[in-house]
Structures are given as structure tokens and as C-alpha cells.
Write an enzyme that holds these catalytic residues in place. Structure first.
Site, PDB file in Angstrom:
ATOM      1  N   HIS A 188     -19.786  10.620  -4.423  1.00 20.03           N
ATOM      2  CA  HIS A 188     -19.335  11.898  -4.561  1.00 20.03           C
ATOM      3  C   HIS A 188     -20.422  12.746  -5.234  1.00 20.03           C
ATOM      4  CE1 HIS A 188     -15.190  10.636  -3.521  1.00 20.03           C
ATOM      5  NE2 HIS A 188     -14.978  11.877  -3.396  1.00 20.03           N
ATOM      6  N   GLU A 191     -20.280  18.477  -4.735  1.00 16.24           N
ATOM      7  CA  GLU A 191     -18.556  19.056  -4.463  1.00 16.24           C
ATOM      8  C   GLU A 191     -18.305  20.338  -5.608  1.00 16.24           C
ATOM      9  OE1 GLU A 191     -15.274  16.276  -5.194  1.00 16.24           O
ATOM     10  OE2 GLU A 191     -13.964  17.494  -3.841  1.00 16.24           O
TER      11      GLU A 191
HETATM   12  N1  ADE Z   1     -10.628  11.579  -6.354  1.00 16.82           N
HETATM   13  C1  ADE Z   1      -9.886  11.945  -5.327  1.00 16.82           C
HETATM   14  N2  ADE Z   1     -10.377  12.970  -4.480  1.00 16.82           N
HETATM   15  C2  ADE Z   1     -11.371  13.279  -4.990  1.00 16.82           C
HETATM   16  C3  ADE Z   1     -12.183  14.493  -5.018  1.00 16.82           C
HETATM   17  N3  ADE Z   1     -11.948  15.153  -3.794  1.00 16.82           N
HETATM   18  N4  ADE Z   1     -13.298  14.539  -5.584  1.00 16.82           N
HETATM   19  C4  ADE Z   1     -13.372  13.641  -6.428  1.00 16.82           C
HETATM   20  N5  ADE Z   1     -12.789  12.468  -6.814  1.00 16.82           N
HETATM   21  C5  ADE Z   1     -11.532  12.302  -6.035  1.00 16.82           C
HETATM   22 ZN    ZN Z   2     -13.258  12.577  -2.178  1.00 18.63          ZN
END
Ligand code: ADE
Ligand code: ZN
Length: 319
Positions: A188, A191
Site C-alpha cells: 500500500h 493512498e
Molecule cells: N487495511 C485494510 N484496509 C486498508 C486500507 N485501505 N489501507 C491500508 N490498510 C488497510
Molecule cells: Zn487496501
């Protein structure tokens, strides 16, 4: 129905409020006041309170059979929406907290995946994810377990959690171990934090995919670099809008990323939390059938499945 595939959905994030209550009752786990609103939906305000609500749901999933039921239920739901393949983010850290061994947890999940294939023809795989705010030591320990106890359904490694904590480089030892064992890597980034988080991820980690990555749009040089490398973004528009990154779908950078030549896929992230489904993401993407079919092809090509499975699925979605 347009054939679909999903690369970015969190196991416990797929649990509906109704299933959460059922698991809570089954396991004697009570949820705090304010966890659900008057209509029974999950309540959260921002990214960190979302992670908190998500953690509460995780605590209600306890036994290997629970893990199997949750993954089966999700795979069944997206198979009905036209999905032929899905990689689900599953965190062994959650099992550990429940006192389950990695092997017992995995056996539950594998049973659910195999049942879903038998009942719906959908192919499911597991991406083992570490949790960023738990820190690099726990991630490395988890990576060692994943490598020491391989299973053909566990095809990749990822990291979720609070993007503002630690740096991608802190997790390089864990990712290196996984990469050397031949598993795929995603993380990730971009975001909650900006383009610098995506730069840090692609420079420090052996990733071919980025979870979200949508904030890359703010840095033209980064967009060019992602396109040049062929790095695939696991884009989750409904999640981004629910979390307030963008006011609506018109403002979301999905189309601009595609126009810039970045490889993108469509995903649901934590569907009931964000009032979306994989089917909704396809329906609301504002793209025609040919473009949507291309996204599914990209998902399968960028998946961490073995080559024979990919070839079979690519053929299946052409028909
Ligand atoms: N864990 C579950 N959903 C998530 C997200 N959107 N971003 C980071 N960690 C997560
Ligand atoms: Zn995620």
C-alpha cells in the site's frame, strides 16, 4: 456480464456487518457501542477510525473454520458478480493474535478457497500481508514463516496498515526474503500519503504492484516512471471516495492514469465498509466494455498466479 478479477481486497474488510454480528455471536465477541449505525452499517469517520473498526471485525474472526467461511463467502459473492479470479489480502498477524498457528489458519483459508472453486468455478489466491504500524520486526518474522511453510495458494506478500508509520525501506529485509523465495510483492502506498510514499516504495522494495498509488497523479515524473516500469496500480475508487481522498468519481484520477499509460486494475478494498462491491466498481468506472475487459486482462497478467493458471484464465475471459 463482463468477466472480472480482483487483486486488492482485505479478507476481514470483506465481512458484512451482518456476518460480523454472526461471527461475534458465534465466538462470544461483543462490539463496542457505536460500532454500527441505526441501519446496521459500520461506523467510522476517517482513515484511522476506519482501521480501528476494521480491527474490531478482525477480533471476531477466530477459528480456522471462520477464516474459511469468510473467504468462501467473499469469493461466492464476487463470482456472482462475474469474477473469475481474486487475490485476497490475509494477515497471519490476525491469526496469531487469536492463538492460531500459521498452518491452522492457512488450512481454514485453503478449505474456503477450494470450496468456492468447486461451487462457483472462481480461482482464489492468498496474499499474506504484514501490518505496517506493527513494525518491521514483526513483518520480518511473518515473512520468515511464509517462506518456511510454503503453500501453492499463497502467491504473494503485501503490507497494509497506517501508511504514515515507518518507511518502506524499513521493510526491505522482509520483502527481500519473500522476493528471493519467488513470491510476488505489492505494498500500500500513495493512498493516505503523497507521491513521495510511492517513490519510496518503488525504490526500496521489489514490488511489481502498488496498492492504490492514486496520489502519484500529483507528480508527473512519477506517473511517467510508473508507466515506464509497467508498475501496476491496484486502484480502488469507491474506497478512495469513501475515505475522502476525492469528492466523487469525476474527480478520481482513474481515467487520467489510464490516459498516461499507467497499468491499472479495479478493486474494492474493504467493500462493506466503503459501501461498494467489485461489480459496482466496474459499473461506476465510467469506462466502456472494451476498456473494462482490458482492465480484467491487466489484473490477470499482473496477478501472482502461476503461468498455467494465468493462461487458462486469460483464455476464459476472452470467451
Ligand atoms: N487495511 C485494510 N484496509 C486498508 C486500507 N485501505 N489501507 C491500508 N490498510 C488497510
Ligand atoms: Zn487496501
Amino acid at each position: 456480464m463482463i468477466p472480472k478479477a480482483e487483486l486488492h481486497c482485505h479478507l476481514e474488510g470483506s465481512v458484512s456487518p451482518a456476518l460480523a454480528r454472526e461471527l461475534g455471536q458465534r465466538n462470544g465477541v461483543t462490539f463496542p457501542d457505536g460500532m454500527f449505525d441505526g441501519r446496521g452499517n459500520f461506523v467510522w469517520r476517517d482513515f484511522l477510525s476506519f482501521l480501528d473498526a476494521y480491527d474490531r471485525v478482525c477480533l471476531a474472526v477466530m477459528t480456522p473454520a471462520d477464516f474459511g467461511d469468510v473467504i468462501y463467502s467473499y469469493l461466492a459473492s464476487i463470482a456472482r458478480q462475474g469474477a473469475v479470479y481474486a487475490e485476497i489480502f490475509c494477515s497471519p498477524e490476525r491469526a496469531k493474535v487469536r492463538g492460531l498457528s500459521y498452518a491452522a489458519w492457512l488450512e481454514g483459508l485453503v478449505g474456503g478457497i477450494d470450496r468456492a472453486r468447486r461451487d462457483f468455478g472462481i480461482e482464489g489466491r492468498i496474499i499474506a500481508i504484514c501490518i505496517r504500524h506493527f513494525g518491521p520486526d514483526r513483518a520480518l518474522e511473518m515473512a520468515r514463516t511464509v517462506v518456511a511453510e510454503p503453500h501453492p495458494h499463497v502467491v504473494g506478500f503485501g503490507m497494509g496498515g497506517d501508511e504514515a508509520k515507518f518507511t518502506p525501506a524499513d521493510f526491505a529485509p522482509a520483502y527481500r526474503l519473500i522476493h528471493e523465495a519467488g513470491l510476488g510483492c505489492t505494498v500500500h502506498a500513495g493512498e493516505v500519503c503523497g507521491p513521495e510514499s510511492v517513490w519510496a516504495a518503488i525504490e526500496a522494495l521489489p514490488v511489481t504492484r502498488i496498492g492504490h498509488g492514486v496520489r502519484s497523479m500529483k507528480d508527473p515524473r512519477l506517473v511517467e516512471e510508473l508507466a515506464r516500469r509497467g508498475t501496476v496500480l491496484e486502484v480502488c475508487p469507491g474506497s478512495n471516495i469513501a475515505l475522502g481522498l476525492y469528492p466523487d468519481r469525476a474527480a478520481h484520477p482513474l481515467h487520467r492514469l489510464i490516459e498516461a499509460g499507467v497499468k491499472v486494475t479495479l478493486n474494492s478494498d474493504d467493500p462493506p465498509f466503503f459501501h461498494t462491491t467489485l461489480g459496482d466498481e466496474y459499473d461506476l468506472a465510467g469506462l466502456g466494455e472494451a476498456a473494462l475487459r482490458r482492465l480484467t486482462r491487466t489484473s490477470i497478467e499482473a496477478s501472482f498466479a502461476d503461468e498455467a493458471t494465468k493462461l487458462r484464465l486469460l483464455k476464459e475471459i476472452e470467451t
